[in-house]
Design a protein around this motif. Structure first.
Motif, PDB file in Angstrom:
ATOM      1  N   HIS A   1     -12.109  -6.669   3.863  1.00 39.20           N
ATOM      2  CA  HIS A   1     -12.757  -7.842   4.437  1.00 39.20           C
ATOM      3  C   HIS A   1     -13.514  -8.622   3.364  1.00 39.20           C
ATOM      4  O   HIS A   1     -13.415  -9.857   3.290  1.00 39.20           O
ATOM      5  N   HIS A   2     -14.261  -7.912   2.502  1.00 42.64           N
ATOM      6  CA  HIS A   2     -15.040  -8.578   1.458  1.00 42.64           C
ATOM      7  C   HIS A   2     -14.136  -9.271   0.437  1.00 42.64           C
ATOM      8  O   HIS A   2     -14.379 -10.430   0.061  1.00 42.64           O
ATOM      9  N   ALA A   3     -13.116  -8.566  -0.031  1.00 45.47           N
ATOM     10  CA  ALA A   3     -12.214  -9.142  -1.036  1.00 45.47           C
ATOM     11  C   ALA A   3     -11.425 -10.316  -0.469  1.00 45.47           C
ATOM     12  O   ALA A   3     -11.280 -11.363  -1.111  1.00 45.47           O
ATOM     13  N   ALA A   4     -10.922 -10.165   0.765  1.00 47.64           N
ATOM     14  CA  ALA A   4     -10.111 -11.209   1.379  1.00 47.64           C
ATOM     15  C   ALA A   4     -10.938 -12.460   1.678  1.00 47.64           C
ATOM     16  O   ALA A   4     -10.452 -13.591   1.522  1.00 47.64           O
TER      17      ALA A   4
ATOM     18  N   ILE B   1      -6.955 -13.404   8.306  1.00 49.41           N
ATOM     19  CA  ILE B   1      -7.898 -13.323   9.422  1.00 49.41           C
ATOM     20  C   ILE B   1      -7.309 -12.495  10.549  1.00 49.41           C
ATOM     21  O   ILE B   1      -8.009 -11.686  11.184  1.00 49.41           O
ATOM     22  N   ALA B   2      -6.013 -12.658  10.803  1.00 45.13           N
ATOM     23  CA  ALA B   2      -5.355 -11.880  11.851  1.00 45.13           C
ATOM     24  C   ALA B   2      -5.369 -10.384  11.519  1.00 45.13           C
ATOM     25  O   ALA B   2      -5.606  -9.543  12.395  1.00 45.13           O
ATOM     26  N   ILE B   3      -5.136 -10.050  10.234  1.00 44.95           N
ATOM     27  CA  ILE B   3      -5.168  -8.645   9.805  1.00 44.95           C
ATOM     28  C   ILE B   3      -6.565  -8.061   9.980  1.00 44.95           C
ATOM     29  O   ILE B   3      -6.741  -6.963  10.515  1.00 44.95           O
ATOM     30  N   VAL B   4      -7.566  -8.830   9.544  1.00 47.69           N
ATOM     31  CA  VAL B   4      -8.952  -8.354   9.677  1.00 47.69           C
ATOM     32  C   VAL B   4      -9.332  -8.216  11.148  1.00 47.69           C
ATOM     33  O   VAL B   4     -10.051  -7.291  11.534  1.00 47.69           O
TER      34      VAL B   4
ATOM     35  N   TRP C   1      -9.849 -13.931  -9.368  1.00 48.97           N
ATOM     36  CA  TRP C   1      -8.995 -12.748  -9.459  1.00 48.97           C
ATOM     37  C   TRP C   1      -9.664 -11.642 -10.267  1.00 48.97           C
ATOM     38  O   TRP C   1      -9.564 -10.463  -9.913  1.00 48.97           O
ATOM     39  N   THR C   2     -10.360 -12.015 -11.339  1.00 49.46           N
ATOM     40  CA  THR C   2     -11.059 -11.025 -12.158  1.00 49.46           C
ATOM     41  C   THR C   2     -12.169 -10.352 -11.366  1.00 49.46           C
ATOM     42  O   THR C   2     -12.366  -9.130 -11.450  1.00 49.46           O
ATOM     43  N   THR C   3     -12.898 -11.151 -10.594  1.00 56.16           N
ATOM     44  CA  THR C   3     -13.990 -10.608  -9.781  1.00 56.16           C
ATOM     45  C   THR C   3     -13.470  -9.600  -8.767  1.00 56.16           C
ATOM     46  O   THR C   3     -14.028  -8.513  -8.603  1.00 56.16           O
ATOM     47  N   ILE C   4     -12.377  -9.948  -8.086  1.00 56.93           N
ATOM     48  CA  ILE C   4     -11.796  -9.038  -7.097  1.00 56.93           C
ATOM     49  C   ILE C   4     -11.266  -7.774  -7.780  1.00 56.93           C
ATOM     50  O   ILE C   4     -11.448  -6.656  -7.276  1.00 56.93           O
ATOM     51  N   GLY C   5     -10.629  -7.939  -8.947  1.00 57.08           N
ATOM     52  CA  GLY C   5     -10.118  -6.784  -9.680  1.00 57.08           C
ATOM     53  C   GLY C   5     -11.227  -5.846 -10.108  1.00 57.08           C
ATOM     54  O   GLY C   5     -11.127  -4.613  -9.947  1.00 57.08           O
ATOM     55  N   LEU C   6     -12.324  -6.406 -10.648  1.00 55.57           N
ATOM     56  CA  LEU C   6     -13.463  -5.580 -11.058  1.00 55.57           C
ATOM     57  C   LEU C   6     -14.125  -4.918  -9.851  1.00 55.57           C
ATOM     58  O   LEU C   6     -14.618  -3.791  -9.933  1.00 55.57           O
ATOM     59  N   TYR C   7     -14.122  -5.629  -8.722  1.00 53.47           N
ATOM     60  CA  TYR C   7     -14.691  -5.082  -7.488  1.00 53.47           C
ATOM     61  C   TYR C   7     -13.929  -3.836  -7.050  1.00 53.47           C
ATOM     62  O   TYR C   7     -14.532  -2.798  -6.750  1.00 53.47           O
ATOM     63  N   LEU C   8     -12.602  -3.908  -7.043  1.00 53.01           N
ATOM     64  CA  LEU C   8     -11.788  -2.771  -6.622  1.00 53.01           C
ATOM     65  C   LEU C   8     -11.895  -1.615  -7.620  1.00 53.01           C
ATOM     66  O   LEU C   8     -11.958  -0.438  -7.218  1.00 53.01           O
ATOM     67  N   LEU C   9     -11.937  -1.942  -8.908  1.00 59.53           N
ATOM     68  CA  LEU C   9     -12.124  -0.892  -9.917  1.00 59.53           C
ATOM     69  C   LEU C   9     -13.501  -0.248  -9.773  1.00 59.53           C
ATOM     70  O   LEU C   9     -13.658   0.967  -9.928  1.00 59.53           O
TER      71      LEU C   9
END
Length: 273
Positions: free
Chosen positions: A154-157, A249-252, A44-52
């Motif tokens: 796509h990357h985060a999911a 996967i369906a959304i992507v 979760w921290t990695t994804i949060g830092l990625y978006l920031l």
């Protein structure tokens, strides 16, 4: 979360019917799974830092000239292409072996053994590589290219799905190697493109089609697992993973189809006019 049952982690170390595991591929699987379960905050921290990083990176580059980064981008994509090829060669034999058996989809998606250390090791490497692949976005931002929602979502999911899937050590994780098969072509294409090699747009269209086919197959796998459950057949998967990953996967898939239409169908219409 329940611990893995003993028979689910009995892996074949040496020669099997589909692949031979090397010594470096033999690792503490149960201990690694437990570490992932206890440290989901890392994901979760990695994804949060990625978006920031995306938000502040774009603001930082707003009034700055784009970086060229030709050779760093080439070696980045080349490295990921070679990694994807190795993962495909080491991990996909087990999937193909099980799919070739009677009731192959059920065997591959729902049954733990037969299993191999090589498949497990490179499955772990795939999860870790999804953190590394977030660096793709850094190149887009630093080169001031258009960053579409499909890319960062796509990357985060994908990182989210792979991490949780490894926590549960899902049997359906075998299908991750199809993703690496596609990446073998995709990153090779990006590596040549980084050097300025002229490549027909038909190639990029074919790659997008391949990605769409991969995602459609992912939805099919998730639907198959739900069907097996509806039949009352035991399946060593968790509803959280199947429903969550199937939805993402369906959304992507929808986003990729939309991207395909905007990039290729619309372009063809303009040419005809």
């Amino acid at each position: 979360m329940e611990l893995l049952e003993a028979e689910e982690v009995k892996l074949v170390r040496i020669v099997s019917e589909y692949v031979e595991a090397y010594d470096f591929e033999v690792y503490d699987i149960v201990g690694t799974i437990l570490w992932f379960r206890e440290h989901r905050i890392v994901m979760w921290t990695t994804i949060g830092l990625y978006l920031l990083g995306i938000y502040f990176g774009q603001k930082w580059m707003k009034n700055r000239p784009p970086f060229k980064l030709t050779f760093p981008l080439f070696f980045w994509n080349l490295g990921l292409a070679l990694f994807s090829i190795i993962c495909t060669l080491r991990g996909i034999p087990e999937l193909l072996y099980l799919l070739s058996k009677p009731d192959g989809m059920y065997q591959a998606a729902c049954v733990g053994p037969p299993h191999n250390f090589a498949t497990s090791f490179w499955g772990l490497m795939i999860v870790l590589s999804k953190i590394v692949e977030l660096g793709d976005t850094a190149f887009i931002i630093l080169r001031k290219q258009k960053l579409i929602a499909l890319h960062w979502f796509h990357h985060a999911a994908t990182l989210l799905i792979c991490w949780i899937g490894y926590e549960y050590y899902e049997t359906g994780g075998r299908f991750m190697f199809i993703n690496l098969f596609v990446h073998s072509f995709m990153y090779s294409y990006y590596a040549f493109k980084a050097l300025g090699v002229k490549i027909s747009k038909n190639v990029s269209q074919a790659l997008t089609t391949l990605q769409i086919a991969q995602l459609a197959y992912g939805v099919y796998v998730a639907s198959s697992i739900l069907y097996f459950w509806a039949q009352g057949r035991p399946c060593r998967m968790h509803f959280e993973t199947v429903s969550f990953s199937g939805s993402i996967i369906a959304i992507v898939l929808v986003l990729f189809i939309r991207f395909y239409k905007q990039s290729y169908t619309a372009r063809d219409k303009i040419k005809m006019k």
